[in-house]
Design a protein around this motif. Sequence first.
Motif, PDB file in Angstrom:
ATOM      1  N   PHE A  11       0.808  -1.080   0.011  1.00 23.20           N
ATOM      2  CA  PHE A  11       0.044  -0.143  -0.012  1.00 23.20           C
ATOM      3  C   PHE A  11       0.854   1.098  -0.205  1.00 23.20           C
ATOM      4  CE2 PHE A  11      -2.221   2.989   2.965  1.00 23.20           C
ATOM      5  CZ  PHE A  11      -3.016   3.446   2.058  1.00 23.20           C
ATOM      6  N   CYS A  12       1.904   1.367   0.894  1.00 22.36           N
ATOM      7  CA  CYS A  12       2.882   2.490   0.756  1.00 22.36           C
ATOM      8  C   CYS A  12       3.971   2.315  -0.125  1.00 22.36           C
ATOM      9  CB  CYS A  12       3.261   2.578   2.208  1.00 22.36           C
ATOM     10  SG  CYS A  12       2.252   2.984   3.559  1.00 22.36           S
ATOM     11  N   ASP A  31      10.235  -7.725  -3.064  1.00 26.57           N
ATOM     12  CA  ASP A  31       8.863  -8.288  -2.215  1.00 26.57           C
ATOM     13  C   ASP A  31       8.778  -9.556  -2.237  1.00 26.57           C
ATOM     14  OD1 ASP A  31       6.132  -8.412  -1.531  1.00 26.57           O
ATOM     15  OD2 ASP A  31       6.166  -6.223  -1.746  1.00 26.57           O
ATOM     16  N   ASN A  32       8.318 -10.370  -1.501  1.00 28.80           N
ATOM     17  CA  ASN A  32       8.003 -11.848  -1.588  1.00 28.80           C
ATOM     18  C   ASN A  32       6.485 -11.833  -1.773  1.00 28.80           C
ATOM     19  OD1 ASN A  32       6.665 -11.060   0.994  1.00 28.80           O
ATOM     20  ND2 ASN A  32       7.778 -12.909   1.849  1.00 28.80           N
ATOM     21  N   SER A  34       4.289 -11.595   0.130  1.00 26.92           N
ATOM     22  CA  SER A  34       3.516 -12.202   1.278  1.00 26.92           C
ATOM     23  C   SER A  34       2.053 -11.594   1.388  1.00 26.92           C
ATOM     24  CB  SER A  34       4.419 -12.188   2.590  1.00 26.92           C
ATOM     25  OG  SER A  34       4.654 -11.054   2.675  1.00 26.92           O
ATOM     26  N   ARG A  35       1.873 -10.586   1.293  1.00 27.79           N
ATOM     27  CA  ARG A  35       0.674  -9.624   1.436  1.00 27.79           C
ATOM     28  C   ARG A  35      -0.426 -10.239   0.597  1.00 27.79           C
ATOM     29  NH1 ARG A  35      -3.009  -8.613   2.961  1.00 27.79           N
ATOM     30  NH2 ARG A  35      -4.110  -6.823   3.482  1.00 27.79           N
ATOM     31  N   ASP A  74      12.417 -12.933  -0.292  1.00 23.13           N
ATOM     32  CA  ASP A  74      11.775 -13.059   1.100  1.00 23.13           C
ATOM     33  C   ASP A  74      13.166 -12.772   2.025  1.00 23.13           C
ATOM     34  OD1 ASP A  74      11.077 -13.508   3.626  1.00 23.13           O
ATOM     35  OD2 ASP A  74       9.809 -15.275   3.062  1.00 23.13           O
ATOM     36  N   LEU A  75      12.634 -11.295   2.538  1.00 23.60           N
ATOM     37  CA  LEU A  75      14.106 -10.610   3.341  1.00 23.60           C
ATOM     38  C   LEU A  75      14.254 -11.346   4.563  1.00 23.60           C
ATOM     39  CD1 LEU A  75      13.271  -6.835   3.218  1.00 23.60           C
ATOM     40  CD2 LEU A  75      14.465  -8.248   1.409  1.00 23.60           C
ATOM     41  N   PHE A  97      10.003  -1.221   3.751  1.00 28.05           N
ATOM     42  CA  PHE A  97       8.566  -1.325   3.933  1.00 28.05           C
ATOM     43  C   PHE A  97       8.201  -2.691   4.237  1.00 28.05           C
ATOM     44  CE2 PHE A  97       8.502   2.067   0.609  1.00 28.05           C
ATOM     45  CZ  PHE A  97       7.712   3.026   1.219  1.00 28.05           C
ATOM     46  N   ARG A 101       2.303  -5.667   8.909  1.00 28.47           N
ATOM     47  CA  ARG A 101       2.118  -4.517   9.367  1.00 28.47           C
ATOM     48  C   ARG A 101       0.798  -4.242   9.765  1.00 28.47           C
ATOM     49  NH1 ARG A 101      -2.578  -2.266   7.748  1.00 28.47           N
ATOM     50  NH2 ARG A 101      -2.806  -1.934   5.712  1.00 28.47           N
ATOM     51  N   ASN A 119       9.315 -12.784  10.906  1.00 31.13           N
ATOM     52  CA  ASN A 119       9.215 -11.970   9.659  1.00 31.13           C
ATOM     53  C   ASN A 119       9.734 -10.584   9.860  1.00 31.13           C
ATOM     54  OD1 ASN A 119       8.335 -11.997   6.832  1.00 31.13           O
ATOM     55  ND2 ASN A 119       7.404 -10.404   7.384  1.00 31.13           N
ATOM     56  N   TYR A 189       2.530  -6.621  16.464  1.00 36.70           N
ATOM     57  CA  TYR A 189       3.205  -5.945  15.449  1.00 36.70           C
ATOM     58  C   TYR A 189       4.134  -4.713  15.766  1.00 36.70           C
ATOM     59  CZ  TYR A 189       3.355  -1.948  12.335  1.00 36.70           C
ATOM     60  OH  TYR A 189       3.776  -0.771  11.818  1.00 36.70           O
ATOM     61  N   LYS A 193       8.261  -3.530  15.839  1.00 35.52           N
ATOM     62  CA  LYS A 193       8.732  -1.905  15.376  1.00 35.52           C
ATOM     63  C   LYS A 193       9.916  -1.317  16.444  1.00 35.52           C
ATOM     64  CE  LYS A 193       6.795  -1.835  11.351  1.00 35.52           C
ATOM     65  NZ  LYS A 193       7.790  -1.313   9.936  1.00 35.52           N
ATOM     66  N   GLY A 217       2.358   7.748  11.192  1.00 41.07           N
ATOM     67  CA  GLY A 217       1.067   7.626  11.823  1.00 41.07           C
ATOM     68  C   GLY A 217       0.113   6.742  10.802  1.00 41.07           C
ATOM     69  N   VAL A 219      -2.016   5.725   7.793  1.00 39.55           N
ATOM     70  CA  VAL A 219      -1.972   6.287   6.404  1.00 39.55           C
ATOM     71  C   VAL A 219      -3.252   6.182   6.011  1.00 39.55           C
ATOM     72  CG1 VAL A 219      -1.035   6.523   4.069  1.00 39.55           C
ATOM     73  CG2 VAL A 219       0.361   5.802   6.089  1.00 39.55           C
TER      74      VAL A 219
HETATM   75  P1  NAD Z   1       1.526  -3.469   3.204  1.00 36.81           P
HETATM   76  O1  NAD Z   1       1.277  -4.978   3.627  1.00 36.81           O
HETATM   77  O2  NAD Z   1       0.702  -3.120   2.270  1.00 36.81           O
HETATM   78  O3  NAD Z   1       3.062  -3.729   2.177  1.00 36.81           O
HETATM   79  C1  NAD Z   1       4.058  -4.497   2.907  1.00 36.81           C
HETATM   80  C2  NAD Z   1       4.803  -5.411   1.669  1.00 36.81           C
HETATM   81  O4  NAD Z   1       5.939  -5.738   2.319  1.00 36.81           O
HETATM   82  C3  NAD Z   1       3.920  -6.336   1.119  1.00 36.81           C
HETATM   83  O5  NAD Z   1       3.937  -6.020  -0.174  1.00 36.81           O
HETATM   84  C4  NAD Z   1       4.396  -7.574   1.347  1.00 36.81           C
HETATM   85  O6  NAD Z   1       4.508  -8.569   0.334  1.00 36.81           O
HETATM   86  C5  NAD Z   1       5.935  -7.130   1.600  1.00 36.81           C
HETATM   87  N1  NAD Z   1       6.873  -8.041   2.782  1.00 36.81           N
HETATM   88  C6  NAD Z   1       6.460  -8.278   4.208  1.00 36.81           C
HETATM   89  N2  NAD Z   1       7.338  -9.195   4.411  1.00 36.81           N
HETATM   90  C7  NAD Z   1       8.298  -9.414   3.558  1.00 36.81           C
HETATM   91  C8  NAD Z   1       9.385 -10.249   3.321  1.00 36.81           C
HETATM   92  N3  NAD Z   1       9.846 -10.818   4.585  1.00 36.81           N
HETATM   93  N4  NAD Z   1      10.251 -10.168   2.254  1.00 36.81           N
HETATM   94  C9  NAD Z   1       9.828  -9.461   1.326  1.00 36.81           C
HETATM   95  N5  NAD Z   1       8.645  -8.660   1.315  1.00 36.81           N
HETATM   96  C10 NAD Z   1       7.984  -8.601   2.401  1.00 36.81           C
HETATM   97  O7  NAD Z   1       1.872  -2.477   4.178  1.00 36.81           O
HETATM   98  P2  NAD Z   1       1.915  -0.967   3.946  1.00 36.81           P
HETATM   99  O8  NAD Z   1       0.775  -0.504   4.483  1.00 36.81           O
HETATM  100  O9  NAD Z   1       2.618  -0.677   2.654  1.00 36.81           O
HETATM  101  O10 NAD Z   1       3.070  -0.598   4.987  1.00 36.81           O
HETATM  102  C11 NAD Z   1       4.425  -0.486   4.482  1.00 36.81           C
HETATM  103  C12 NAD Z   1       5.314  -0.226   5.991  1.00 36.81           C
HETATM  104  O11 NAD Z   1       4.930   0.910   6.421  1.00 36.81           O
HETATM  105  C13 NAD Z   1       5.187  -1.370   7.109  1.00 36.81           C
HETATM  106  O12 NAD Z   1       6.350  -1.579   7.678  1.00 36.81           O
HETATM  107  C14 NAD Z   1       4.562  -0.626   8.007  1.00 36.81           C
HETATM  108  O13 NAD Z   1       4.702  -1.094   9.369  1.00 36.81           O
HETATM  109  C15 NAD Z   1       4.459   0.780   7.829  1.00 36.81           C
HETATM  110  N6  NAD Z   1       3.352   1.694   8.097  1.00 36.81           N
HETATM  111  C16 NAD Z   1       2.229   1.500   7.501  1.00 36.81           C
HETATM  112  C17 NAD Z   1       1.036   2.308   7.820  1.00 36.81           C
HETATM  113  C18 NAD Z   1      -0.253   2.315   7.167  1.00 36.81           C
HETATM  114  O14 NAD Z   1      -1.182   3.075   7.742  1.00 36.81           O
HETATM  115  N7  NAD Z   1      -0.326   1.485   6.249  1.00 36.81           N
HETATM  116  C19 NAD Z   1       1.280   3.272   9.040  1.00 36.81           C
HETATM  117  C20 NAD Z   1       2.543   3.495   9.660  1.00 36.81           C
HETATM  118  C21 NAD Z   1       3.828   2.734   9.169  1.00 36.81           C
END
Ligand code: NAD
Length: 406
Positions: A11-12, A31-32, A34-35, A74-75, A97, A101, A119, A189, A193, A217, A219
Motif C-alpha cells: 500500500f505504501c 518483495d516476496n 506475502s501480503r 523473502d528478506l 517497508f 504491518r 518475519n 506488530y 517495530k 501515523g 496512512v
Molecule cells: P503492506 O502490507 O501493504 O506492504 C508491505 C509489503 O511488504 C507487502 O507487499 C509484502 O508482500 C512485503 N513483505 C512483507 N514481508 C516481507 C518479506 N519478508 N520479504 C519481502 N517482502 C515482504 O503494508 P503498508 O501499509 O504498505 O506498510 C508498509 C510499511 O509502512 C510497513 O512496514 C508498516 O509497518 C509501515 N506503516 C504503515 C502504515 C499504514 O497505515 N499502512 C502506517 C505506519 C507505518
Amino acid sequence: MKIAVLGGDGFCGWPTSLHLSDAGHEVHILDNLSRRWIDTELGVQSLTPMDSIQERTRIWHQETGRRIHFHLIDLAKDYQILKQWLAEERPDAIIHFAEQRAAPYSMKSDRHKNYTVSNNVNATHNLLNAMVEIGLDAHLVHLGTMGVYGYSTIGAAIPEGYLDAGIETLDGTTKKMEILYPTRPGSIYHMTKSLDQILFQFYAQNDGLRITDLHQGIVWGTHTEQTKRHEQLINRFDYDGDYGTVLNRFLIQAAIGYPITVHGTGGQTRAFIHIQDSVRCIDLALQDAPKRGERVKIFNQMTETHRVRDLAELVSKLTGAEIAWLPNPRKEAAENDLVVKNDQFLALGLDPITLREGLLDEVVEVAKKYAYRVDRSRIAAVSAWTKEISKVVERDPEHRGLKSVS
Ligand code: NAD
Ligand code: USQ
C-alpha cells in the motif's frame, strides 16, 4: 539514485516506487508478495482491483517509458540471495517497508504472533547484517510507526525519537543523557517495530550504518499523483477487519451502507497522514541522509491527530452513515490524548494535506466505484488482544448482529 524499495508491492511501497521512478530514480522493488498470500489466507481482496506486480510495472513502462524492476525475494528467509543482490546492485538508498504491518493480524493466534516476530525482526536484521557484510554505505530509510511510543497522555508532545533524560549519579549529581523515547507497544506488530529501533541503534553505533527511521501515523487515502495516471496503476485499499485502517474503513463502510464500526467509546486519539504526504515525506527523508557515524535520524511522519469517534462523526455527517458502538477487541486505553512533534518534516518543506482538503470525498468515490468487490462478512474486526477479550467480543450480540449485516 539507484533505490531498492523493499515491500514495494504494498500500500505504501507501490506509490512510493512510482513517485521515485517518476522523479528519475532507478527503482528496484524487492518483495516476496506475502501480503497477497495473506489476502488469500484471510479470504479477502483489496477493494481496488490490483494487477500482478509484473503487469503493474509493465503498465508503468507503457505510460512513462520508465522501468521499475521487480525481484521476488523473502528478506526474512533468503539471506544469501538478498546479500548477493545487494552486493551486485549496490543501491544508493534502500527504503524498507517489507514487514507484516497489521496489529490485528499479529494478534490473531500464537501462529500469527510467531510469524510477525520472525518475519519482521529477521527481515530487518538480515538487511542490516548484509549491508555490513558487503560494506554497503547505502542510506537506509525504514518505515516505523508512531505506535512505538504507545500514544500515552502525559501532557507533553511526543518528541522525534529521542528524549533528554537525567540520571542521578553515585556522587549525587545529575548526569544528562539522550535516550530513545521509551517504547510502549500496544500489539505484537508494534512490538516488532520497537525491536527494529534497537537493531538500528546498534548498527548505526557499531558499524556506522546511515539510517533514518520514520515513525509514521495511520496512512489514509488511496490515490497519489502517479497511481491516478492509469486504472491499472491503482493502489491497494484494505478494508477488512485485520488490514483495513480506521479512517479508510469508516469511509468504505459509509460508502456501502455498513454501520461505522467504532471500538469502545472511540476515545483513542491517533496520528494520521495522507498517502500522498507519506510518499513526499519519504522523498524528503531521502534527501536528508545522516552522515556516517551519526545517530539514527528519527522523524515523526504524521500531519494531524484525531480522535476515532470524531472521525466517525465526521464521516457520518459527510455521508449520513450510522455509527455502531462495538466492544473493543483490543487492549488499549479507552481514551487517550496525543500531541506529536513533526517539526523536522515541516522544516524540510512538507505542506500537509489535511482532512479538510476534500480528499475524504475522493476515497468515498473510490469505495462506491468498487463496492461490488466488498465481502461484508469480512468487515468486522474480530481479532481479540487477549483470551478474556475474545470471550466478550464473541458474546456480544450486537457485534454478532453486525458481523452478519448484509
Ligand atoms: P503492506 O502490507 O501493504 O506492504 C508491505 C509489503 O511488504 C507487502 O507487499 C509484502 O508482500 C512485503 N513483505 C512483507 N514481508 C516481507 C518479506 N519478508 N520479504 C519481502 N517482502 C515482504 O503494508 P503498508 O501499509 O504498505 O506498510 C508498509 C510499511 O509502512 C510497513 O512496514 C508498516 O509497518 C509501515 N506503516 C504503515 C502504515 C499504514 O497505515 N499502512 C502506517 C505506519 C507505518
Ligand atoms: N478502530 C476502530 N474501528 C475500526 C478500526 C479501528 O475504532 O473499525 C480503532 C482501533 O481500536 C484503534 C484505532 O482505531 O484504536 C486505530 O486502528 P488502526 O487499525 O487504524 O491502526 P493501527 O492498528 O494502530 O495500525 C495502523 C497500521 C500500522 C501502523 C499504525 C500507525 O496498520 O501499520 O503502524 O497504523 S499508528 O497507529 O500511528 O501506530
